[in-house]
Design an enzyme around this catalytic site. Structure first.
Site, mmCIF file in Angstrom:
data_model
loop_
_atom_site.group_PDB
_atom_site.id
_atom_site.type_symbol
_atom_site.label_atom_id
_atom_site.label_comp_id
_atom_site.label_asym_id
_atom_site.label_seq_id
_atom_site.Cartn_x
_atom_site.Cartn_y
_atom_site.Cartn_z
ATOM 1 N N TYR A 117 2.785 7.542 0.986
ATOM 2 C CA TYR A 117 3.202 6.876 2.234
ATOM 3 C C TYR A 117 2.030 6.743 3.209
ATOM 4 C CZ TYR A 117 4.906 6.645 7.069
ATOM 5 O OH TYR A 117 5.061 6.308 8.392
ATOM 6 N N LYS A 174 -0.053 3.416 4.649
ATOM 7 C CA LYS A 174 -0.162 3.073 6.080
ATOM 8 C C LYS A 174 -1.639 2.979 6.485
ATOM 9 C CE LYS A 174 2.761 2.684 8.749
ATOM 10 N NZ LYS A 174 3.556 1.499 9.144
ATOM 11 N N GLU A 225 0.076 10.157 10.531
ATOM 12 C CA GLU A 225 -0.113 10.709 9.184
ATOM 13 C C GLU A 225 -1.351 10.134 8.496
ATOM 14 O OE1 GLU A 225 3.445 11.343 6.874
ATOM 15 O OE2 GLU A 225 4.689 11.350 8.671
#
Ligand code: NAD
Ligand code: TYD
Length: 339
Positions: free
Chosen positions: A153, A157, A127
């Protein structure tokens, strides 16, 4: 060999612990987990009494606790699975994602610098590359694809990945990073697509499909991910990123229909709900680098893996029904109540 596994009470971390117990029976595994809503100690019951396993309920953001744990246990290798991992929750409340996913990574790497380490492995995600358009099936994420995130999110990351690169380049920390596609398999928390749909279908509840359900994810059986990480620990090159995926792209709606079919439930349970904000269209990994460099190939075909996963959830109803607790219900209401 002493391996510190963070986030081992979650989905992939617990599967990794089980995989490593079998693969390297004489290695010592220390699991560090804060036991957030996503961590379930019950999952680790089969290894709790194993003399080569130890569990510590610790927050990776807690610098003092992490440093004293390193001082006491002196791990050789750290594999960091600990994270806030659900995109929808990150849209609701980004702060904890930044704390755990970024600051927690920094604390772990600082401890590695202070106490010495053979390898720090960061478990990242595809992602971080953002998404691909649905009308360009010829495009894939390679290790050279620029980071281009969509959700809080994925941004957290990607930030952690950049920090890992910085610690490697600046301090010479022996870091590796893996970026894997969507995992499925046993012990996945029933807020993610596949276990949520299995749980709802079993209870004849509506299956909430975001938008038209045309978004595409690249699904990999969790044990194949674990095997890839083990290989990277063994043979991976310091400072290197490895993409992990099995060229198994599926539209959400097709996965949902497949689950309904396997459970002999009607498609009328499908309910199209409002789309996720900023919803990534398509993820697709090009795994040729890890194949060429390390010889990794996935072993489980999706057709087999999804059937055995559905069977697992049917045979372990207690596991996920225990999880569907008050907190989960409140969250569920907030997320789906007004959709
Ligand atoms: P999960 O949410 O099931 O588990 C996360 C675990 O981390 C839980 O046990 C939780 O208690 C623990 N944790 C959370 N915050 C913590 C903290 N501050 N300190 C200590 N422990 C903490 O997640 P998962 O699906 O198993 O994902 C594991 C890792 O793999 C994550 O880093 C995620 O970004 C990455 N990843 C997941 C997927 C996927 O499809 N699930 C794909 C690629 C990468
Ligand atoms: P998810 O399992 O949350 O993983 P990710 O967003 O990290 O890929 O979601 C997988 C896909 O399924 C994603 O496109 C969003 C969609 N989805 C639904 O349609 N309904 C749901 O209830 C959930 C949780 C996800």
């Amino acid at each position: 060999m002493k391996v510190l596994v963070t986030g081992g009470a979650g989905f992939i971390g617990s599967n990794f612990i089980f995989y490593m117990r079998k693969k390297h029976p004489d290695w010592d595994l220390l699991c560090v987990d804060k036991l957030t809503y996503a961590g379930n100690l019950e999952t680790l019951a089969p290894v709790m009494d194993d003399p080569h396993f130890r569990f510590s309920k610790t927050d990776i953001v807690d610098r003092k606790a992490i440093f004293s744990l390193f001082e006491e246990t002196k791990p050789d290798v750290v594999v960091n699975f600990a994270a806030e991992s659900h995109v929808d929750r990150s849209i609701e409340n980004p702060a904890v994602f930044l704390e755990t996913n970024i600051m927690g990574t920094q604390v772990l790497m600082d401890a590695c610098r202070q106490f010495g380490i053979q390898r720090y492995h960061q478990v990242s995600t595809d992602e971080v590359y953002g998404d691909l358009p649905l009308d360009r099936p010829d495009l894939f994420f390679t290790e050279k694809t620029p980071l281009h995130t969509s959700s809080p999110y994925s941004a957290s990351k990607a930030s952690a990945d950049l920090l890992c690169n910085a610690y490697h380049r600046t301090y010479g920390l022996p870091v590796t990073i893996s970026r894997c596609s969507n995992n499925y398999g046993p012990y996945q928390f029933p807020e993610k697509l596949i276990p949520l749909m299995i749980a709802n279908a079993t209870a004849d509840k509506a299956l909430p499909v975001y938008g038209e359900g045309l978004n595409v994810r690249d699904w990999l059986y969790v044990e194949d991910h674990c095997a890839a990480i083990d290989l990277i620990l063994e043979k991976g090159k310091e400072g290197q990123v490895y993409n992990i995926g099995g060229h198994n792209e599926m539209r959400n709606i097709d996965i949902v229909k497949l689950i309904l079919q396997a459970l002999d439930k009607p498609e009328s349970l499908i309910t199209h709900v409002a789309d996720r904000k900023g919803h990534d269209q398509r993820y697709a990994i090009d795994p040729s680098f890890i194949h060429q460099e390390l010889g990794w190939l996935p072993e489980t075909k999706f057709a087999d893996g999804i059937q055995s996963t559905i069977r697992w959830y049917l045979e372990h109803e207690d596991w996920w029904k225990n999880i569907i607790s008050g907190d989960y219900q409140n969250y569920y209401e907030r997320m789906y109540g007004n959709r």
